[in-house]
Motif scaffolding. Sequence first.
Motif, short mmCIF file in Angstrom:
data_model
loop_
_atom_site.label_atom_id
_atom_site.label_comp_id
_atom_site.label_asym_id
_atom_site.label_seq_id
_atom_site.Cartn_x
_atom_site.Cartn_y
_atom_site.Cartn_z
N ALA A 19 -23.97 -43.85 38.90
CA ALA A 19 -22.82 -44.76 38.81
C ALA A 19 -23.23 -46.19 38.48
O ALA A 19 -22.58 -46.85 37.65
N ASP A 20 -24.31 -46.68 39.08
CA ASP A 20 -24.72 -48.06 38.81
C ASP A 20 -25.18 -48.25 37.36
O ASP A 20 -24.91 -49.28 36.74
N GLN A 22 -24.03 -46.49 34.83
CA GLN A 22 -22.82 -46.45 34.01
C GLN A 22 -22.12 -47.81 34.01
O GLN A 22 -21.63 -48.26 32.97
N ILE A 23 -22.09 -48.46 35.15
CA ILE A 23 -21.45 -49.77 35.24
C ILE A 23 -22.23 -50.79 34.40
O ILE A 23 -21.63 -51.62 33.72
N ASN A 45 -20.98 -38.79 29.68
CA ASN A 45 -19.79 -38.31 30.38
C ASN A 45 -19.06 -37.20 29.64
O ASN A 45 -17.94 -36.83 30.00
N SER A 85 -15.43 -53.57 36.56
CA SER A 85 -16.55 -53.20 37.45
C SER A 85 -16.40 -53.78 38.86
O SER A 85 -17.11 -53.38 39.75
N THR A 90 -16.00 -45.57 40.81
CA THR A 90 -17.00 -45.30 39.78
C THR A 90 -16.32 -45.23 38.42
O THR A 90 -15.11 -44.99 38.31
N PHE A 91 -17.11 -45.42 37.38
CA PHE A 91 -16.56 -45.37 36.02
C PHE A 91 -15.94 -44.01 35.73
O PHE A 91 -14.85 -43.93 35.17
N LEU A 92 -16.63 -42.94 36.10
CA LEU A 92 -16.14 -41.61 35.76
C LEU A 92 -14.81 -41.31 36.47
O LEU A 92 -13.92 -40.69 35.89
N THR A 93 -14.67 -41.76 37.70
CA THR A 93 -13.40 -41.56 38.42
C THR A 93 -12.28 -42.26 37.66
O THR A 93 -11.20 -41.69 37.46
#
Length: 156
Positions: A19-20, A22-23, A45, A85, A90-93
Amino acid sequence: MQTSDFINDAIKQHPVLPADKQIQLVNRWQDASDEASLEKLILSNMKAVFREASKVKKKNYYISYEDLVQEGIAGLLKAANMFDSKQEVTFLTYAMWWIKANMRRYVMDYRSVVRMGTTRDDRTLFSNLSKTLREAEEAGYTGEEKLSIVSKKLNV
């Protein structure tokens, strides 16, 4: 190469990032328009897009799987552009909402408008509809006038 082979190769070559990370990629894309970061984010993703497209395809047999994947990728791109951010997610969520929304919109836009009739009268009406429409067009009717003529001929 079959679609399933392509999917498996894509998933193996581009694993899901933490997650970090991806951010960080989203921030680089949003702040500096770093296309390499966007590409890496999207590819990492793709597993989620493939999974969601499979779920939607099972319920909507008339929709192309490849089209659903394209819509999912478009959802990922929207998410990459709009993600904040500072949110505690998370980005995917966040992206899954856009992926699903794009796929749902696509299904709604391209589903069949006219369903086949279930009674004898319905089947007769639908079978005569295209013939009557063609006759009205050949007679030179258009727009509301054409619809009025067709509805009178079909008694609907």
